[in-house]
Design an enzyme around this catalytic site. Structure first.
Site, PDB file in Angstrom:
ATOM      1  N   ASP A  74     -85.748 -28.976  26.657  1.00  0.00           N
ATOM      2  CA  ASP A  74     -84.354 -29.384  27.531  1.00  0.00           C
ATOM      3  C   ASP A  74     -84.524 -29.507  28.924  1.00  0.00           C
ATOM      4  OD1 ASP A  74     -81.760 -29.693  28.171  1.00  0.00           O
ATOM      5  OD2 ASP A  74     -80.824 -28.182  26.776  1.00  0.00           O
TER       6      ASP A  74
ATOM      7  N   ARG B 104     -82.309 -30.603  30.952  1.00  0.00           N
ATOM      8  CA  ARG B 104     -81.155 -30.940  31.657  1.00  0.00           C
ATOM      9  C   ARG B 104     -80.808 -30.083  32.755  1.00  0.00           C
ATOM     10  NH1 ARG B 104     -77.300 -31.127  26.539  1.00  0.00           N
ATOM     11  NH2 ARG B 104     -78.661 -29.788  25.815  1.00  0.00           N
TER      12      ARG B 104
HETATM   13  N1  LIG Z   1     -85.255 -35.349  23.717  1.00  0.00           N
HETATM   14  C1  LIG Z   1     -84.334 -35.634  22.765  1.00  0.00           C
HETATM   15  N2  LIG Z   1     -82.911 -35.726  23.003  1.00  0.00           N
HETATM   16  C2  LIG Z   1     -82.061 -35.782  21.926  1.00  0.00           C
HETATM   17  C3  LIG Z   1     -82.320 -35.916  20.580  1.00  0.00           C
HETATM   18  N3  LIG Z   1     -81.404 -36.141  19.796  1.00  0.00           N
HETATM   19  C4  LIG Z   1     -80.319 -36.028  20.648  1.00  0.00           C
HETATM   20  N4  LIG Z   1     -80.827 -35.996  21.966  1.00  0.00           N
HETATM   21  C5  LIG Z   1     -79.781 -35.923  23.135  1.00  0.00           C
HETATM   22  O1  LIG Z   1     -79.376 -34.403  23.201  1.00  0.00           O
HETATM   23  C6  LIG Z   1     -78.285 -34.457  24.187  1.00  0.00           C
HETATM   24  C7  LIG Z   1     -77.137 -33.843  23.120  1.00  0.00           C
HETATM   25  O2  LIG Z   1     -76.061 -33.468  24.018  1.00  0.00           O
HETATM   26  P1  LIG Z   1     -74.988 -32.299  23.726  1.00  0.00           P
HETATM   27  O3  LIG Z   1     -74.266 -32.462  22.408  1.00  0.00           O
HETATM   28  O4  LIG Z   1     -74.013 -32.616  25.099  1.00  0.00           O
HETATM   29  O5  LIG Z   1     -75.703 -30.983  23.796  1.00  0.00           O
HETATM   30  P2  LIG Z   1     -76.330 -29.864  22.936  1.00  0.00           P
HETATM   31  O6  LIG Z   1     -77.137 -29.174  23.443  1.00  0.00           O
HETATM   32  O7  LIG Z   1     -76.423 -30.503  21.468  1.00  0.00           O
HETATM   33  O8  LIG Z   1     -74.957 -28.892  22.714  1.00  0.00           O
HETATM   34  P3  LIG Z   1     -73.384 -28.913  21.992  1.00  0.00           P
HETATM   35  O9  LIG Z   1     -73.425 -30.102  21.592  1.00  0.00           O
HETATM   36  O10 LIG Z   1     -72.466 -28.735  23.092  1.00  0.00           O
HETATM   37  O11 LIG Z   1     -73.350 -27.883  21.108  1.00  0.00           O
HETATM   38  C8  LIG Z   1     -77.980 -35.871  24.327  1.00  0.00           C
HETATM   39  O12 LIG Z   1     -78.378 -36.071  25.725  1.00  0.00           O
HETATM   40  C9  LIG Z   1     -78.740 -36.762  23.450  1.00  0.00           C
HETATM   41  O13 LIG Z   1     -79.109 -37.937  23.900  1.00  0.00           O
HETATM   42  C10 LIG Z   1     -83.761 -35.651  20.436  1.00  0.00           C
HETATM   43  O14 LIG Z   1     -84.445 -35.776  19.356  1.00  0.00           O
HETATM   44  N5  LIG Z   1     -84.640 -35.671  21.552  1.00  0.00           N
END
Ligand SMILES: Nc1nc2c(ncn2[C@@H]2O[C@H](COP(=O)(O)OP(=O)(O)OP(=O)(O)O)[C@@H](O)[C@H]2O)c(=O)[nH]1
Ligand SMILES: [Zn+2]
Length: 365
Positions: free
Chosen positions: A297, A299
């Site tokens: 992560d 971010r």
């Molecule tokens: N690098 C990467 N990013 C992903 C993948 N799948 C989804 N994402 C990213 O993951 C992030 C998910 O964001 P959020 O839903 O805000 O965060 P989370 O950490 O899942 O937490 P909550 O949804 O709040 O429980 C987004 O920026 C998506 O683009 C993946 O397989 N790889």
């Protein structure tokens, strides 16, 4: 009075230069170097770098080095010696894991242990902030000639000692504009646009109703997901989470959803698609990030905390399943009075992804 760009502006230019394949020069107290992003390296610039009569390194993160079975002697960074006969295809195959399985033998790679990795680390921070693959060619330059070299070649010159801490800090945000946008979920909605000073993407706050700042505000930090939010991808749960969060705020009559443009957990859409291509090869979401050379992560949630503060919010009821978001908010001075779970959008395509997040990234099921 001067019209010359300051450090923030110089770094913003450097990011766009690197994205186009234009090198930049880093000048530090201990030495100087020419930096070229591996992803956008052209054959002619590689040839020019090899003609400089200096040892060319490929800076990689320790994550990428681990996949390549190359030793990283500098903690988080590995300095791979680029063979004199290396081609652009060689550099890119070391940087990019897409063909790792088909062509596992890239090496043996020789990594350096003598000397110093400060400029390599800064080069990696720069290409990462440009949302490129975390890999950069680093060619030493004589420190005394660095400014002259940059001027003669028309390249950006970066003060390395000042740039390293600058890249670590959260760029100041300006609040650009607020306007009403009636939503299906809630007619009384306003959208606020925030713009970072460092030239990176803008971020948005969707404010539903008039949340009472004296009590914890129902809030969500939503990271951009082009595939899930816009295309309705079934590979993740982002689209349903976005809609459910807006729906809950609409029902409650108040809430703030921050839409943070940190696509792909902060690695950018192109790199996220590289991670998806690796997932097609059988790696999970965390392994795919690591093979590319990223952390799970990338971010920076200080951004969300700062936007909330700017909106006058100091305490939230946070809609999330991710305990790390709660920890980052608390560290940044936003009190999380309650976690509100957000369980929607499980599909047969994302079941494994959600299970991996629970097992490896601590997400709550
Ligand atoms: N690098 C990467 N990013 C992903 C993948 N799948 C989804 N994402 C990213 O993951 C992030 C998910 O964001 P959020 O839903 O805000 O965060 P989370 O950490 O899942 O937490 P909550 O949804 O709040 O429980 C987004 O920026 C998506 O683009 C993946 O397989 N790889
Ligand atoms: Zn998603």
């Amino acid at each position: 009075m001067s019209f010359a760009p300051d450090l923030t502006e110089t770094l913003a230019r450097a990011r766009s230069d690197l994205r186009m394949g234009v090198p930049v020069v880093l000048a530090g107290p201990g030495g100087a170097a020419l930096v070229l992003a591996a992803e956008t390296l052209s054959a002619h610039r590689l040839a020019a770098a090899q003609g400089l009569d200096a040892e060319v390194d490929l800076a990689l993160t320790a994550r990428r080095a681990e996949t390549l079975k190359a030793r990283a002697y500098d903690g988080d960074v590995a300095r791979v010696a680029v063979p004199a006969a290396a081609t652009r295809a060689w550099v890119q195959s070391v940087a990019d894991p897409k063909d790792d399985l088909a062509q596992p033998m890239k090496g043996p790679l020789r990594t350096r242990r003598d000397g110093d990795a400060t400029l390599h680390r800064l080069a990696l921070a720069l290409v990462k902030s440009a949302r490129l693959l975390p890999a950069a060619l680093v060619v030493p330059l004589a420190a005394a000639d660095a400014a002259g070299f940059a001027a003669a070649e028309g390249l950006g010159l970066i003060d390395a000692a000042a740039a390293a801490p600058h890249l670590e800090r959260l760029s100041p945000l300006s609040h650009v504009v607020t306007a009403q946008v009636p939503l299906r979920a809630a007619e009384a909605t306003r959208l606020h646009i925030f713009r970072p000073e460092d030239g990176s993407e803008e971020h948005y706050a969707v404010e539903i109703g008039r949340p009472d700042r004296a009590a914890p505000v129902l809030a969500r930090l939503h990271s951009a997901c082009f595939t899930g939010d816009l295309l309705g991808s079934l590979k993740c749960d982002c689209g349903p989470q976005l809609n459910a969060a807006l729906g809950q705020m609409g029902e409650a009559g108040a809430g703030i959803l921050l839409y943070l443009n940190q696509e792909g957990r902060g690695i950018g859409l192109a790199n996220k698609m590289r991670a998806y291509a690796l997932q097609d090869q059988g790696f999970d979401t965390v392994e795919a990030n690591h093979r590319l050379g990223f952390e799970d992560d990338e971010r920076d949630f200080r951004l969300g905390a700062e936007m909330l503060r700017r909106l006058g919010v100091g305490q939230v009821r946070l809609l999330t399943n991710n305990p790390a978001k709660i920890a980052r908010m608390e560290e940044s001075g936003i009190a999380v009075a309650e976690r509100v779970p957000l369980k929607v959008g499980e599909t047969r395509f994302n079941h494994h992804y959600l299970a991996t997040k629970a097992r490896k990234s601590g997400h709550l099921l």
